[in-house]
Design a protein around this motif. Sequence first.
Motif, PDB file in Angstrom:
ATOM      1  N   ALA A  14      -7.576  26.704  20.729  1.00 21.85           N
ATOM      2  CA  ALA A  14      -6.637  27.607  21.402  1.00 21.85           C
ATOM      3  C   ALA A  14      -6.158  27.059  22.738  1.00 21.85           C
ATOM      4  N   THR A  15      -6.973  26.257  23.402  1.00 21.56           N
ATOM      5  CA  THR A  15      -6.614  25.813  24.756  1.00 21.56           C
ATOM      6  C   THR A  15      -6.053  24.398  24.816  1.00 21.56           C
ATOM      7  N   THR A  16      -6.289  23.594  23.779  1.00 21.07           N
ATOM      8  CA  THR A  16      -5.881  22.185  23.902  1.00 21.07           C
ATOM      9  C   THR A  16      -5.166  21.623  22.682  1.00 21.07           C
ATOM     10  N   VAL A  17      -4.774  22.462  21.723  1.00 22.15           N
ATOM     11  CA  VAL A  17      -4.224  21.924  20.483  1.00 22.15           C
ATOM     12  C   VAL A  17      -3.026  21.007  20.730  1.00 22.15           C
ATOM     13  N   ILE A  18      -2.203  21.335  21.738  1.00 24.73           N
ATOM     14  CA  ILE A  18      -1.075  20.450  22.067  1.00 24.73           C
ATOM     15  C   ILE A  18      -1.013  20.180  23.577  1.00 24.73           C
ATOM     16  N   ALA A  19      -2.110  20.455  24.288  1.00 24.47           N
ATOM     17  CA  ALA A  19      -2.104  20.318  25.751  1.00 24.47           C
ATOM     18  C   ALA A  19      -1.910  18.878  26.199  1.00 24.47           C
ATOM     19  N   PHE A  20      -2.664  17.936  25.612  1.00 23.90           N
ATOM     20  CA  PHE A  20      -2.582  16.548  26.065  1.00 23.90           C
ATOM     21  C   PHE A  20      -1.247  15.891  25.717  1.00 23.90           C
ATOM     22  N   PRO A  21      -0.721  16.064  24.492  1.00 19.51           N
ATOM     23  CA  PRO A  21       0.617  15.523  24.236  1.00 19.51           C
ATOM     24  C   PRO A  21       1.680  16.101  25.167  1.00 19.51           C
ATOM     25  N   LEU A  22       1.569  17.401  25.478  1.00 18.50           N
ATOM     26  CA  LEU A  22       2.524  18.020  26.397  1.00 18.50           C
ATOM     27  C   LEU A  22       2.448  17.375  27.768  1.00 18.50           C
TER      28      LEU A  22
ATOM     29  N   ARG B 214       5.514  15.647  29.525  1.00 16.81           N
ATOM     30  CA  ARG B 214       6.055  16.313  30.708  1.00 16.81           C
ATOM     31  C   ARG B 214       4.913  16.653  31.661  1.00 16.81           C
ATOM     32  N   ASP B 215       5.121  16.397  32.902  1.00 19.65           N
ATOM     33  CA  ASP B 215       4.101  16.694  33.909  1.00 19.65           C
ATOM     34  C   ASP B 215       4.227  18.159  34.312  1.00 19.65           C
ATOM     35  N   VAL B 216       3.583  19.035  33.509  1.00 16.81           N
ATOM     36  CA  VAL B 216       3.746  20.475  33.724  1.00 16.81           C
ATOM     37  C   VAL B 216       2.547  21.115  34.418  1.00 16.81           C
ATOM     38  N   GLY B 217       1.439  20.386  34.552  1.00 17.57           N
ATOM     39  CA  GLY B 217       0.237  20.950  35.154  1.00 17.57           C
ATOM     40  C   GLY B 217      -0.734  21.454  34.102  1.00 17.57           C
ATOM     41  N   ALA B 218      -2.017  21.463  34.450  1.00 17.45           N
ATOM     42  CA  ALA B 218      -3.062  21.836  33.506  1.00 17.45           C
ATOM     43  C   ALA B 218      -2.943  23.286  33.042  1.00 17.45           C
ATOM     44  N   VAL B 219      -2.610  24.180  33.956  1.00 14.64           N
ATOM     45  CA  VAL B 219      -2.513  25.602  33.603  1.00 14.64           C
ATOM     46  C   VAL B 219      -1.425  25.816  32.561  1.00 14.64           C
ATOM     47  N   SER B 220      -0.273  25.221  32.775  1.00 16.28           N
ATOM     48  CA  SER B 220       0.827  25.371  31.829  1.00 16.28           C
ATOM     49  C   SER B 220       0.498  24.754  30.480  1.00 16.28           C
ATOM     50  N   ALA B 221      -0.185  23.607  30.485  1.00 16.65           N
ATOM     51  CA  ALA B 221      -0.535  22.944  29.233  1.00 16.65           C
ATOM     52  C   ALA B 221      -1.483  23.809  28.411  1.00 16.65           C
ATOM     53  N   ILE B 222      -2.496  24.389  29.078  1.00 17.40           N
ATOM     54  CA  ILE B 222      -3.443  25.248  28.373  1.00 17.40           C
ATOM     55  C   ILE B 222      -2.747  26.528  27.900  1.00 17.40           C
ATOM     56  N   GLU B 223      -1.919  27.099  28.757  1.00 17.47           N
ATOM     57  CA  GLU B 223      -1.211  28.331  28.401  1.00 17.47           C
ATOM     58  C   GLU B 223      -0.267  28.103  27.229  1.00 17.47           C
ATOM     59  N   THR B 224       0.429  26.963  27.227  1.00 16.64           N
ATOM     60  CA  THR B 224       1.358  26.662  26.138  1.00 16.64           C
ATOM     61  C   THR B 224       0.611  26.481  24.827  1.00 16.64           C
ATOM     62  N   SER B 225      -0.556  25.827  24.871  1.00 23.93           N
ATOM     63  CA  SER B 225      -1.375  25.703  23.671  1.00 23.93           C
ATOM     64  C   SER B 225      -1.783  27.079  23.149  1.00 23.93           C
TER      65      SER B 225
END
Length: 275
Positions: free
Chosen positions: A188-196, A200-211
Motif C-alpha cells: 500500500a505504501t510503496t507499490v509505485i513509490a520508488f519509480p515515481l 519526478r522529485d515529489v518527496g517521500a510523503v507524496s510518493a507514499i500517498e500516491t501509492s
Amino acid sequence: MAGFHVMADARGMHVQPAVRRITTSDLWDALRLGAEDFWAKPSHYVFLCLIYPIVGLILTRWTSSGANAIQLIYPLMSGFALVGPFAAIGLYEISRRRELGMDTSWWHALDVRRSPAIPSIVVIGVMLVALFLLWLYTAQSIYTGLFGDRPPSSIGGFVREVLTTSKGWTLILAGNAAGFVFAAVVLATTVIAFPLLLDRDVGAVSAIETSARAVLTNPLQMALWGLMVAVLLVIGSIPVFAGLAVVMPVLGHATWHLYRKVVEPERAQQPKRPM
C-alpha cells in the motif's frame, strides 16, 4: 540537488499525481514489458542481481548453523517481498533509460545515486528495512511464544514439529497472518513509490500517498499484483535462491511499467499545495 528535501519536492510543494484505474490485462502487460526489458540485455541484469541469491544463501547458512535461528529461514525468504521495492531501484532506472532510448548498460543502475530525489528514496528505503527487521522480530516472538526460547535442534526436526503438532500449525497460521499484514503495508505504501521518485522529485510523503491512492483506486488489481509478486519470489527462492537472479530483474522492470500504467504523465494537471 536543491537542498536536502524529503517531505516535499525541491520547491517545498506537496504534489499529488493523478492515478488511473487499471485492469488485470494491464498487470500481465507490465510483466510482459518487464520481461522484454530483461531479455534486452539479460547477462547484465543477471550479474546485477546475483547479489540477491548470494545474500539469501548467506543468511540461510547463518540461520541454519551457529546462529541457532533455523526458525527464521522462512521469514527471511518471505521477507524479500518487503525489501524488494528498494532493492530493485537500480532496475527501475534501467527501464526508465530504455524507455527514453538511452544506453542501458548495467552500470547505469548506479546513476540512481545522482537523483535529486535520493534523500526521499533513502528515507523510504530505511522505512522498508525497519519493517523487515520488525517482521523478523515478530516472527521470532511468535515462535518463542509457542515453543519457548529453545532453538530447533535441526532443520528436519523443526519441519516435523511444525507439520505434525498443533503448535506447529498455529505457528504456520499466525506467522503467515502476520506476514500478510506486513506485506499489505508495504504494498500500500510503496507499490509505485520508488519509480515515481525516480521519474519526478515529489518527496517521500507524496510518493507514499500516491501509492496508497493507487491501491485504493485499484484494490483488486493491486491485490492480484501483490499475489503475483509473492508467488514469483517464492518460485525464485525455492532453488536455493538462484531463481531470484531472473525473478528480481523481471519484477523490477515490470514495476516500472506498472507505475507508467497507474500514474498519469507529469504533463497532466497535478494539485499542489505548500507543505
